[in-house]
Design an enzyme around this catalytic site. Structure first.
Site, PDB file in Angstrom:
ATOM      1  N   ARG A  55       0.841  -1.210   0.000  1.00 14.75           N
ATOM      2  CA  ARG A  55       0.000   0.000   0.000  1.00 14.75           C
ATOM      3  C   ARG A  55       0.870   1.251   0.000  1.00 14.75           C
ATOM      4  O   ARG A  55       0.496   2.296  -0.494  1.00 14.75           O
ATOM      5  CB  ARG A  55      -0.989   0.027   1.171  1.00 14.75           C
ATOM      6  CG  ARG A  55      -1.946   1.204   1.032  1.00 14.75           C
ATOM      7  CD  ARG A  55      -3.109   1.342   2.006  1.00 14.75           C
ATOM      8  NE  ARG A  55      -3.097   0.491   3.140  1.00 14.75           N
ATOM      9  CZ  ARG A  55      -2.382   0.712   4.242  1.00 14.75           C
ATOM     10  NH1 ARG A  55      -1.605   1.770   4.324  1.00 14.75           N
ATOM     11  NH2 ARG A  55      -2.443  -0.128   5.246  1.00 14.75           N
ATOM     12  N   TYR A 108     -14.594  16.946 -16.038  1.00 15.06           N
ATOM     13  CA  TYR A 108     -15.090  15.563 -16.041  1.00 15.06           C
ATOM     14  C   TYR A 108     -16.221  15.429 -15.008  1.00 15.06           C
ATOM     15  O   TYR A 108     -16.150  16.023 -13.922  1.00 15.06           O
ATOM     16  CB  TYR A 108     -13.914  14.646 -15.693  1.00 15.06           C
ATOM     17  CG  TYR A 108     -14.234  13.196 -15.670  1.00 15.06           C
ATOM     18  CD1 TYR A 108     -14.527  12.513 -16.834  1.00 15.06           C
ATOM     19  CD2 TYR A 108     -14.239  12.492 -14.472  1.00 15.06           C
ATOM     20  CE1 TYR A 108     -14.818  11.154 -16.809  1.00 15.06           C
ATOM     21  CE2 TYR A 108     -14.520  11.136 -14.437  1.00 15.06           C
ATOM     22  CZ  TYR A 108     -14.820  10.479 -15.612  1.00 15.06           C
ATOM     23  OH  TYR A 108     -15.105   9.143 -15.577  1.00 15.06           O
ATOM     24  N   ASP A 180      -5.748  18.769 -15.280  1.00 11.50           N
ATOM     25  CA  ASP A 180      -6.047  17.380 -15.636  1.00 11.50           C
ATOM     26  C   ASP A 180      -5.727  17.234 -17.129  1.00 11.50           C
ATOM     27  O   ASP A 180      -6.423  17.776 -17.987  1.00 11.50           O
ATOM     28  CB  ASP A 180      -7.529  17.109 -15.339  1.00 11.50           C
ATOM     29  CG  ASP A 180      -7.957  15.680 -15.693  1.00 11.50           C
ATOM     30  OD1 ASP A 180      -7.308  15.047 -16.544  1.00 11.50           O
ATOM     31  OD2 ASP A 180      -8.976  15.223 -15.128  1.00 11.50           O
ATOM     32  N   LYS A 205      -7.282   6.011 -19.662  1.00 15.72           N
ATOM     33  CA  LYS A 205      -7.708   6.400 -21.006  1.00 15.72           C
ATOM     34  C   LYS A 205      -6.596   6.156 -22.021  1.00 15.72           C
ATOM     35  O   LYS A 205      -6.194   5.031 -22.216  1.00 15.72           O
ATOM     36  CB  LYS A 205      -8.169   7.861 -20.983  1.00 15.72           C
ATOM     37  CG  LYS A 205      -9.165   8.178 -19.856  1.00 15.72           C
ATOM     38  CD  LYS A 205     -10.502   7.487 -20.035  1.00 15.72           C
ATOM     39  CE  LYS A 205     -11.418   7.610 -18.829  1.00 15.72           C
ATOM     40  NZ  LYS A 205     -11.614   8.933 -18.305  1.00 15.72           N
TER      41      LYS A 205
END
Ligand SMILES: *Cc1c(COP(=O)(O)O)cnc(C)c1O
Length: 395
Positions: A55, A108, A180, A205
């Site tokens: 983690r 978004y 972004d 993406k």
């Protein structure tokens, strides 16, 4: 009773090899064993590098981060389990209750939701502004404004943010500019070269490119801010799976070729669509009729993106006929896949808005966004011609 190998369960049996693998090994190990408590001290105190618990970080995430760092001209970026993880790391990892943040009004969908619902719930005030209009953003600034978050090219109407203007404004006012860069990617623009303070990605993406992995990336120019985002993402469990990172790296190896190809096909498809009867409007940032053409050309240096939007003459019936006829193009709410995908904002990404709100943003029932893939351009043109014709015949 001895186990059938006659040994302990985990004797660390890595075979010796004088040569090394060409492909990055997949390291699913959650934990890393150290030799002694002293060795662990060395690691925690930064005298040597080593992993402890996945983690907190693992080799496959670091390999992806290093590649993206190189692409963005950054250092030490953080890979998160999704693009929204990266957006969240920037907003919640850096802002405090009482701060104010300005978001681009065409962010978004989930980022917009974060602006409208989650940040205010946690005591962080938000406003939205047009990122292509520096004066509009300036008008929203308050004494407690700490961050401006924008995308370079907006979805689905492909409007362009005035990054240089925003960077000058933010620098002047001591505000962080977060960009972004998912749609445009570092192939078209490196936001740090234009004065951004933070760069975010959905690796899901174009970068990974095969619609089989979700990942994000966040990095700041100031290493102290990157460190805050890293600590926040570790604490809140945003760590990505090693296998997802491994797949993403594999996708990223062909990213440049995929981007160039899908982008040049997007330009050709935009021109083709503009010549079809039944198409009311075509949107592509570098087309002569795009309202932000000059800005797009200046910022993206002749590049565009792999997205084309267009509007059919006709409403929902035409849209239904179009997707029915566009066999083989996935009507699916994502972008950046190797295959061309279609999205219909009115029924998916922007369905929460009223028809009037959508109309005000130029999104009618006939509007589609195309994420152009790697198909042969002439095949793609033929499929679109046929589907637009089918839409024209719909009542
Ligand atoms: C998809 C997307 C995100 C979110 O990324 P996920 O990987 O789906 O969480 C954020 N910003 C933009 C511009 C996106 O297209």
């Amino acid at each position: 009773m001895k186990n059938s190998e006659g040994s302990l369960i985990r004797p660390h049996p890595l075979p010796d090899s004088a040569s090394c693998p060409v492909v990055t090994p997949l390291s699913p190990s959650v934990v890393y064993a150290s030799e002694t408590p002293d060795a662990l001290d060395d690691q925690y105190e930064g005298r040597v590098h080593g992993y402890t618990y996945s983690r907190e970080g693992h080799p496959n995430a670091d390999v992806v981060a290093k590649r993206l760092d190189a692409m963005e001209g950054a250092q030490g970026g953080v890979v998160t389990g999704s693009g929204m993880g990266a957006v969240t790391a920037a907003l919640l990892g850096l802002l405090h209750s009482g701060d104010h943040v300005i978001g681009g009004n065409q962010l978004y969908g989930r980022s917009l939701r974060m602006m409208k619902e989650d940040l205010p719930r946690l005591g962080i005030a938000t406003s939205l502004a047009d990122p292509g209009d520096v004066d509009d953003v300036r008008a929203q600034i308050r004494p407690e404004t700490r961050m401006v978050l924008v995308e370079v090219v907006s979805n689905p109407t492909l409007r362009v943010a005035d990054l240089d203007g925003l960077a000058a404004l933010c620098r002047d006012r001591g505000i962080l500019l977060a960009v972004d860069n998912t749609f445009t990617t570092p192939r078209a623009i490196r936001p740090f070269d234009h004065g951004a303070d933070i760069v975010l990605h959905s690796i899901t993406k174009l970068l990974a490119g095969h619609s089989d992995v979700m990942l994000g990336y966040a990095v700041a120019r100031d290493p102290a801010l990157t460190e805050k985002m890293r600590v926040f993402s570790v604490t809140t469990g945003m760590t990505p799976s090693p296998f997802d990172c491994w797949l993403a790296e594999r996708g990223m190896l062909s990213f440049d070729l995929r981007f160039d190809r899908s982008q040049s096909t997007a330009v050709a498809l935009a021109d083709h669509l503009a010549g079809l009867t039944g198409v009311k409007r075509v949107i592509y940032p570098t087309r002569a009729d795009h309202p932000d053409r000059e800005l797009a050309t200046r910022l993206l240096g002749g590049q565009g993106c792999n997205m084309v939007s267009f509007e059919l003459d006709g409403g929902r019936a035409a849209a239904n006929a179009f997707t029915r006829a566009a066999q083989g193009l996935s009507f699916a709410p994502t972008l950046g896949d190797v295959g061309t995908t279609l999205s219909h904002p009115a029924s998916s990404s922007h369905r929460a808005m009223t028809a009037d709100e959508r109309a005000a943003r130029g999104m009618s029932e006939g509007l589609f966004r195309v994420s152009v893939g790697l198909e042969d351009p002439s095949t793609l043109k033929a499929v679109f011609s046929e589907a637009v014709e089918a839409a024209s015949r719909a009542e």
